[in-house]
Design a protein around this motif. Structure first.
Motif, PDB file in Angstrom:
ATOM      1  N   LEU A 172       7.067   2.930  14.131  1.00 27.20           N
ATOM      2  CA  LEU A 172       6.728   4.235  14.706  1.00 27.20           C
ATOM      3  C   LEU A 172       5.277   4.615  14.420  1.00 27.20           C
ATOM      4  O   LEU A 172       4.959   5.770  14.110  1.00 27.20           O
ATOM      5  CB  LEU A 172       7.680   5.312  14.163  1.00 27.20           C
ATOM      6  N   GLY A 173       4.409   3.625  14.497  1.00 33.48           N
ATOM      7  CA  GLY A 173       2.987   3.861  14.263  1.00 33.48           C
ATOM      8  C   GLY A 173       2.580   3.891  12.805  1.00 33.48           C
ATOM      9  O   GLY A 173       1.406   4.126  12.493  1.00 33.48           O
ATOM     10  N   ILE A 174       3.521   3.642  11.901  1.00 34.26           N
ATOM     11  CA  ILE A 174       3.251   3.654  10.464  1.00 34.26           C
ATOM     12  C   ILE A 174       3.106   2.224   9.969  1.00 34.26           C
ATOM     13  O   ILE A 174       3.935   1.364  10.285  1.00 34.26           O
ATOM     14  CB  ILE A 174       4.387   4.344   9.693  1.00 34.26           C
ATOM     15  N   ASP A 175       2.066   1.959   9.206  1.00 34.44           N
ATOM     16  CA  ASP A 175       1.869   0.648   8.597  1.00 34.44           C
ATOM     17  C   ASP A 175       2.517   0.670   7.211  1.00 34.44           C
ATOM     18  O   ASP A 175       2.025   1.328   6.299  1.00 34.44           O
ATOM     19  CB  ASP A 175       0.375   0.334   8.481  1.00 34.44           C
ATOM     20  N   LEU A 176       3.611  -0.066   7.073  1.00 31.46           N
ATOM     21  CA  LEU A 176       4.365  -0.035   5.821  1.00 31.46           C
ATOM     22  C   LEU A 176       3.660  -0.756   4.675  1.00 31.46           C
ATOM     23  O   LEU A 176       4.089  -0.641   3.521  1.00 31.46           O
ATOM     24  CB  LEU A 176       5.758  -0.637   6.029  1.00 31.46           C
ATOM     25  N   SER A 177       2.613  -1.482   4.972  1.00 38.14           N
ATOM     26  CA  SER A 177       1.869  -2.167   3.911  1.00 38.14           C
ATOM     27  C   SER A 177       0.864  -1.227   3.238  1.00 38.14           C
ATOM     28  O   SER A 177       0.282  -1.579   2.212  1.00 38.14           O
ATOM     29  CB  SER A 177       1.137  -3.388   4.469  1.00 38.14           C
ATOM     30  N   LYS A 178       0.668  -0.047   3.815  1.00 37.99           N
ATOM     31  CA  LYS A 178      -0.296   0.906   3.264  1.00 37.99           C
ATOM     32  C   LYS A 178       0.414   1.923   2.378  1.00 37.99           C
ATOM     33  O   LYS A 178       1.614   1.862   2.159  1.00 37.99           O
ATOM     34  CB  LYS A 178      -1.055   1.599   4.394  1.00 37.99           C
ATOM     35  N   ALA A 179      -0.373   2.894   1.873  1.00 36.70           N
ATOM     36  CA  ALA A 179       0.173   3.931   0.993  1.00 36.70           C
ATOM     37  C   ALA A 179      -0.586   5.224   1.184  1.00 36.70           C
ATOM     38  O   ALA A 179      -1.743   5.225   1.620  1.00 36.70           O
ATOM     39  CB  ALA A 179       0.089   3.473  -0.465  1.00 36.70           C
ATOM     40  N   GLY A 180       0.071   6.344   0.866  1.00 37.80           N
ATOM     41  CA  GLY A 180      -0.582   7.641   0.976  1.00 37.80           C
ATOM     42  C   GLY A 180      -1.735   7.741   0.002  1.00 37.80           C
ATOM     43  O   GLY A 180      -2.861   8.063   0.380  1.00 37.80           O
ATOM     44  N   ASN A 181      -1.456   7.453  -1.284  1.00 37.94           N
ATOM     45  CA  ASN A 181      -2.496   7.365  -2.301  1.00 37.94           C
ATOM     46  C   ASN A 181      -3.095   8.726  -2.652  1.00 37.94           C
ATOM     47  O   ASN A 181      -3.697   9.391  -1.830  1.00 37.94           O
ATOM     48  CB  ASN A 181      -3.602   6.403  -1.848  1.00 37.94           C
TER      49      ASN A 181
END
Length: 296
Positions: A172-181
């Motif tokens: 849904l347009g979210i990259d699960l390999s990233k993080a909010g941080n």
């Protein structure tokens, strides 16, 4: 006992969060067959296999693997959850008799009277099949949830046995390999979608806490012989503060990983549905026990 059980439940979840965030091993280590100890072999590998299997069925989708595996794992752990709730309904059913015993000895504080009260209370526990070891049942879920946490954090890592089957990390347009941080607050790289997921995690966790602390109708209907004392009120306040802290902690940990945040969103939504279903089942059990004249 009710306040103690609620405090124990919150303490268990908080302990689990601490374990997940700091004591679960290296989250950057890939999952590899034939490597790792007994815990890895018995729990981590089987859960990883399930995740990669369903991920592979849906264009190597990491997100679909997380969603379906979360549902499967939570369903497998449901009997443990239900067993813990059985104690709650037994306590609610036995409460009128327990309160009558407490009221009987309310003004009799001598050792002999207190001993008689304990004996009568034990007789009530035996009558309704109450075993306080049921309070420890939630601990049995911890290894399963810890393994699930590790799989979500590690299965996609380069060099892992199942990494190729969950290589599609877009959802849904979210990259699960990233993080909010948290560093994003200071202008450093951080994924805005991760913050949105973390907020949803906190929101669903708060909703779950509200639902979990809401008394079912059969509990509301039980009479109380004694007004709530100051200690009970203090216990309730402490429990509420712990719940707020738990929501904040889950929000903070969710910012470490979008995939972890997705897992907790799915898990929280599942738990809300689980709680609602279990309440309905308990209502039916209560009515059945009333018909057997177990409730006066």
């Amino acid at each position: 006992m009710k306040n103690y059980k609620k405090l124990m439940s919150v303490f268990i979840v908080l302990t689990l969060l601490v374990v997940l965030s700091g004591c679960s091993g290296d989250p950057t280590k890939p999952i590899e067959l034939g490597k790792g100890g007994v815990f890895e072999t018995i729990l981590v590998i089987p859960i990883a296999w399930i995740m990669q299997f369903f991920g592979g069925l849906f264009n190597n989708s990491f997100a679909i693997g997380i969603i379906i595996t979360t549902i499967i794992v939570r369903t497998i752990a449901w009997p443990i959850y239900a067993k813990s709730n059985d104690l709650s309904i037994k306590m609610a059913v036995a409460q009128p008799e327990m309160q009558r015993v407490q009221a009987k000895y309310a003004t009799r504080k001598d050792p002999e009277s207190q001993q008689k009260m304990q004996m009568e209370m034990m007789a009530v526990y035996k009558k309704y099949g109450i075993n306080f070891m049921g309070c420890l049942m939630p601990f049995l879920q911890m290894p399963i949830f810890l393994a699930m946490y590790q799989v979500v954090q590690r299965i996609w890592r380069t060099g892992g046995t199942y990494a190729d089957q969950v290589s599609n990390q877009s959802f849904l347009g979210i990259d699960l390999s990233k993080a909010g941080n948290f560093a994003a607050l200071y202008g450093e790289p951080g994924d805005i979608a991760g913050w949105i997921l973390a907020v949803i995690v906190a929101g669903t966790m708060f909703a779950l806490n509200v639902l979990a602390t809401k008394k079912p109708s059969y509990s509301k209907n039980t009479a109380s012989h004694n007004p709530q004392n100051a200690q009970a009120e203090q216990t309730q306040k402490m429990m509420k503060y712990m719940q707020y802290f738990m929501v904040f902690m889950m929000f903070s940990i969710s910012l470490q990983s979008n995939s972890l945040a997705l897992y907790w969103v799915v898990g929280n939504v599942y738990s809300i549905g689980q709680n609602l279903i279990n309440r309905y089942i308990n209502e039916k059990k209560y009515e059945k026990m009333k018909n057997k004249d177990l409730v006066g």
